[in-house]
Design a protein around this motif. Structure first.
Motif, PDB file in Angstrom:
ATOM      1  N   ARG A 106       0.817  -1.214   0.000  1.00  0.00           N
ATOM      2  CA  ARG A 106       0.000   0.000   0.000  1.00  0.00           C
ATOM      3  C   ARG A 106       0.852   1.267   0.000  1.00  0.00           C
ATOM      4  NH1 ARG A 106      -5.227  -0.907   1.611  1.00  0.00           N
ATOM      5  NH2 ARG A 106      -5.547   1.173   0.745  1.00  0.00           N
ATOM      6  N   ILE A 107       2.153   1.106   0.075  1.00  0.00           N
ATOM      7  CA  ILE A 107       3.050   2.263   0.090  1.00  0.00           C
ATOM      8  C   ILE A 107       3.391   2.626  -1.354  1.00  0.00           C
ATOM      9  CG2 ILE A 107       5.217   3.216   0.954  1.00  0.00           C
ATOM     10  CD1 ILE A 107       3.280   2.491   3.133  1.00  0.00           C
ATOM     11  N   ASP A 108       2.665   3.603  -1.893  1.00  0.00           N
ATOM     12  CA  ASP A 108       2.923   4.081  -3.247  1.00  0.00           C
ATOM     13  C   ASP A 108       3.529   5.483  -3.173  1.00  0.00           C
ATOM     14  OD1 ASP A 108       0.774   5.626  -2.451  1.00  0.00           O
ATOM     15  OD2 ASP A 108      -0.654   4.699  -3.839  1.00  0.00           O
ATOM     16  N   ASN A 109       3.653   6.136  -4.323  1.00  0.00           N
ATOM     17  CA  ASN A 109       4.268   7.464  -4.346  1.00  0.00           C
ATOM     18  C   ASN A 109       3.469   8.479  -3.521  1.00  0.00           C
ATOM     19  OD1 ASN A 109       6.518   6.855  -5.966  1.00  0.00           O
ATOM     20  ND2 ASN A 109       5.312   7.027  -7.842  1.00  0.00           N
ATOM     21  N   GLN A 110       2.141   8.370  -3.546  1.00  0.00           N
ATOM     22  CA  GLN A 110       1.326   9.298  -2.761  1.00  0.00           C
ATOM     23  C   GLN A 110       1.518   9.062  -1.266  1.00  0.00           C
ATOM     24  OE1 GLN A 110      -0.639  11.969  -3.924  1.00  0.00           O
ATOM     25  NE2 GLN A 110      -0.466  12.386  -1.735  1.00  0.00           N
ATOM     26  N   ALA A 111       1.597   7.795  -0.887  1.00  0.00           N
ATOM     27  CA  ALA A 111       1.820   7.483   0.525  1.00  0.00           C
ATOM     28  C   ALA A 111       3.170   8.011   0.993  1.00  0.00           C
ATOM     29  CB  ALA A 111       1.741   5.976   0.749  1.00  0.00           C
ATOM     30  N   ARG A 141      14.438   1.509   0.730  1.00  0.00           N
ATOM     31  CA  ARG A 141      15.354   0.367   0.802  1.00  0.00           C
ATOM     32  C   ARG A 141      14.687  -0.834   1.476  1.00  0.00           C
ATOM     33  NH1 ARG A 141      21.137   2.345   2.981  1.00  0.00           N
ATOM     34  NH2 ARG A 141      21.591   0.143   2.574  1.00  0.00           N
ATOM     35  N   VAL A 142      13.894  -0.572   2.501  1.00  0.00           N
ATOM     36  CA  VAL A 142      13.169  -1.657   3.175  1.00  0.00           C
ATOM     37  C   VAL A 142      12.206  -2.325   2.201  1.00  0.00           C
ATOM     38  CG1 VAL A 142      11.424  -2.157   4.930  1.00  0.00           C
ATOM     39  CG2 VAL A 142      13.381  -0.730   5.506  1.00  0.00           C
ATOM     40  N   LEU A 143      11.459  -1.523   1.443  1.00  0.00           N
ATOM     41  CA  LEU A 143      10.499  -2.068   0.482  1.00  0.00           C
ATOM     42  C   LEU A 143      11.204  -2.880  -0.599  1.00  0.00           C
ATOM     43  CD1 LEU A 143       8.169   1.054   0.044  1.00  0.00           C
ATOM     44  CD2 LEU A 143       7.734  -0.986   1.421  1.00  0.00           C
ATOM     45  N   ALA A 144      12.312  -2.340  -1.122  1.00  0.00           N
ATOM     46  CA  ALA A 144      13.039  -3.039  -2.183  1.00  0.00           C
ATOM     47  C   ALA A 144      13.621  -4.353  -1.664  1.00  0.00           C
ATOM     48  CB  ALA A 144      14.155  -2.142  -2.724  1.00  0.00           C
ATOM     49  N   HIS A 145      14.134  -4.330  -0.440  1.00  0.00           N
ATOM     50  CA  HIS A 145      14.719  -5.542   0.150  1.00  0.00           C
ATOM     51  C   HIS A 145      13.655  -6.619   0.351  1.00  0.00           C
ATOM     52  CE1 HIS A 145      17.395  -7.983   2.680  1.00  0.00           C
ATOM     53  NE2 HIS A 145      16.355  -8.125   3.501  1.00  0.00           N
ATOM     54  N   THR A 146      12.495  -6.219   0.885  1.00  0.00           N
ATOM     55  CA  THR A 146      11.428  -7.178   1.154  1.00  0.00           C
ATOM     56  C   THR A 146      10.867  -7.752  -0.144  1.00  0.00           C
ATOM     57  OG1 THR A 146      10.857  -5.832   3.086  1.00  0.00           O
ATOM     58  CG2 THR A 146       9.309  -7.546   2.461  1.00  0.00           C
ATOM     59  N   LYS A 147      10.715  -6.896  -1.137  1.00  0.00           N
ATOM     60  CA  LYS A 147      10.217  -7.351  -2.441  1.00  0.00           C
ATOM     61  C   LYS A 147      11.144  -8.412  -3.034  1.00  0.00           C
ATOM     62  CE  LYS A 147       9.385  -5.791  -7.185  1.00  0.00           C
ATOM     63  NZ  LYS A 147       9.378  -4.637  -8.120  1.00  0.00           N
ATOM     64  N   LYS A 148      12.442  -8.139  -3.017  1.00  0.00           N
ATOM     65  CA  LYS A 148      13.416  -9.065  -3.600  1.00  0.00           C
ATOM     66  C   LYS A 148      13.523 -10.344  -2.788  1.00  0.00           C
ATOM     67  CE  LYS A 148      18.270  -9.392  -5.024  1.00  0.00           C
ATOM     68  NZ  LYS A 148      19.562  -8.659  -5.123  1.00  0.00           N
ATOM     69  N   LYS A 149      13.548 -10.228  -1.475  1.00  0.00           N
ATOM     70  CA  LYS A 149      13.757 -11.392  -0.611  1.00  0.00           C
ATOM     71  C   LYS A 149      12.643 -12.412  -0.758  1.00  0.00           C
ATOM     72  CE  LYS A 149      14.391 -12.674   4.270  1.00  0.00           C
ATOM     73  NZ  LYS A 149      15.698 -13.341   4.134  1.00  0.00           N
ATOM     74  N   PHE A 150      11.390 -11.930  -0.854  1.00  0.00           N
ATOM     75  CA  PHE A 150      10.249 -12.836  -0.867  1.00  0.00           C
ATOM     76  C   PHE A 150       9.559 -12.935  -2.222  1.00  0.00           C
ATOM     77  CE2 PHE A 150      10.681 -11.278   3.521  1.00  0.00           C
ATOM     78  CZ  PHE A 150      10.929 -12.484   4.156  1.00  0.00           C
ATOM     79  N   GLY A 151      10.155 -12.302  -3.253  1.00  0.00           N
ATOM     80  CA  GLY A 151       9.587 -12.394  -4.598  1.00  0.00           C
ATOM     81  C   GLY A 151       8.191 -11.823  -4.701  1.00  0.00           C
ATOM     82  N   LEU A 152       7.947 -10.695  -4.049  1.00  0.00           N
ATOM     83  CA  LEU A 152       6.613 -10.100  -4.027  1.00  0.00           C
ATOM     84  C   LEU A 152       6.366  -9.278  -5.283  1.00  0.00           C
ATOM     85  CD1 LEU A 152       6.582  -8.926  -0.298  1.00  0.00           C
ATOM     86  CD2 LEU A 152       5.624 -11.029  -1.244  1.00  0.00           C
ATOM     87  N   ARG A 153       5.143  -9.276  -5.754  1.00  0.00           N
ATOM     88  CA  ARG A 153       4.759  -8.473  -6.918  1.00  0.00           C
ATOM     89  C   ARG A 153       4.220  -7.135  -6.424  1.00  0.00           C
ATOM     90  NH1 ARG A 153       1.323 -11.824 -11.199  1.00  0.00           N
ATOM     91  NH2 ARG A 153       1.828  -9.910 -12.354  1.00  0.00           N
ATOM     92  N   THR A 155       5.222  -2.545  -6.622  1.00  0.00           N
ATOM     93  CA  THR A 155       6.037  -1.461  -7.159  1.00  0.00           C
ATOM     94  C   THR A 155       6.655  -0.677  -6.018  1.00  0.00           C
ATOM     95  OG1 THR A 155       4.599  -1.257  -9.106  1.00  0.00           O
ATOM     96  CG2 THR A 155       6.042   0.607  -8.594  1.00  0.00           C
ATOM     97  N   VAL A 156       7.952  -0.507  -6.069  1.00  0.00           N
ATOM     98  CA  VAL A 156       8.648   0.266  -5.040  1.00  0.00           C
ATOM     99  C   VAL A 156       8.600   1.744  -5.420  1.00  0.00           C
ATOM    100  CG1 VAL A 156      10.849   0.665  -3.876  1.00  0.00           C
ATOM    101  CG2 VAL A 156      10.171  -1.665  -4.504  1.00  0.00           C
ATOM    102  N   PRO A 157       8.074   2.613  -4.552  1.00  0.00           N
ATOM    103  CA  PRO A 157       7.951   4.031  -4.872  1.00  0.00           C
ATOM    104  C   PRO A 157       9.296   4.748  -4.854  1.00  0.00           C
ATOM    105  CG  PRO A 157       7.308   3.658  -2.607  1.00  0.00           C
ATOM    106  CD  PRO A 157       7.550   2.300  -3.207  1.00  0.00           C
TER     107      PRO A 157
END
Length: 227
Positions: A106-111, A141-153, A155-157
């Motif tokens: 839920r963390i997008d550019n607006q958030a 960095r937290v969002l990018a790390h979590t996305k990569k670690k768990f293969g989540l679909r 978008t990192v803002p």
């Protein structure tokens, strides 16, 4: 103290923290994921969900607080203690209070824009734009790390705060540096002057407290007071 066999702790800030061991940890190393909650029961329930794969990397998305815990745990071994402490302090003081329960998808550019605006309001002292950018960069960095670690679909803002460019620093001239050196040598009996003089000759910075400095003087000189 943790409750026996449960690995659940009461933190100094009043929250509870539970640590769940990851089965995919590297051989010879213990790897944990931290989960947090306001009560012991809440943390215990989160730990049970984590053990069956519902957090993170399961079907659902972790919240920011959980993602921050994973990031800090995973990266701690790659940072100096001072770096880890700085990241953790920024996360606990600014990121978790504002974004803690929000799911990472839920963390997008607006958030992020709203978060940056919140950093400027309600603070006892005004945060510099560079520090606001630093805090927002941690979230990214937290969002990018979590996305990569768990293969989540997801978008990192982007970081909504741009760092201010530093103005060129006017360095003192040779005469001024020589005057400073002479003054520090004459006054090296004081801890402050001695500390500045050590920095003057070695170039060490704040955070280089792990460096052991040995000053060896083969011949008597005007620096004998440093031995």
């Amino acid at each position: 103290m943790p409750r026996k066999g449960e690995n659940i702790y009461k933190r100094k800030d009043g929250r509870w923290e539970g640590r769940v061991r990851q089965e995919d940890a590297l051989p010879g190393k213990r790897k944990f994921v931290s989960v947090y909650g306001k009560t012991y029961r809440e943390v215990k329930e989160k730990m049970e969900r984590a053990k069956v794969g519902q957090l993170p990397g399961g079907k659902g998305f972790p919240d920011i607080e959980e993602a921050v815990g994973v990031w800090l745990d995973d990266r701690e071994g790659y940072w100096k203690p001072t770096t880890y402490a700085a990241y953790r302090q920024a996360a606990e003081k600014y990121i978790v209070p504002y974004l803690g329960p929000v799911k990472i998808n839920r963390i997008d550019n607006q958030a992020m824009e709203n978060f940056a605006a919140a950093l400027m309001d309600g603070q006892e002292s005004v945060l510099s734009s560079n520090y606001q950018s630093y805090i927002c960069a941690i979230v990214v960095r937290v969002l990018a790390h979590t996305k990569k670690k768990f293969g989540l679909r997801m978008t990192v803002p982007e970081n909504p705060v741009t760092k201010c460019k530093k103005h060129p620093v006017a360095l003192p001239g040779e005469h001024a540096m020589s005057m400073l050196e002479n003054y520090l040598v004459a006054d090296c009996g004081r801890d402050v002057s001695l500390g500045i003089l050590v920095a003057f000759y070695t170039g060490i910075r704040i955070g280089d407290d792990h460096v052991i400095i040995r000053l060896k003087l083969d011949k008597p000189s005007k620096y004998a007071g440093l031995s």
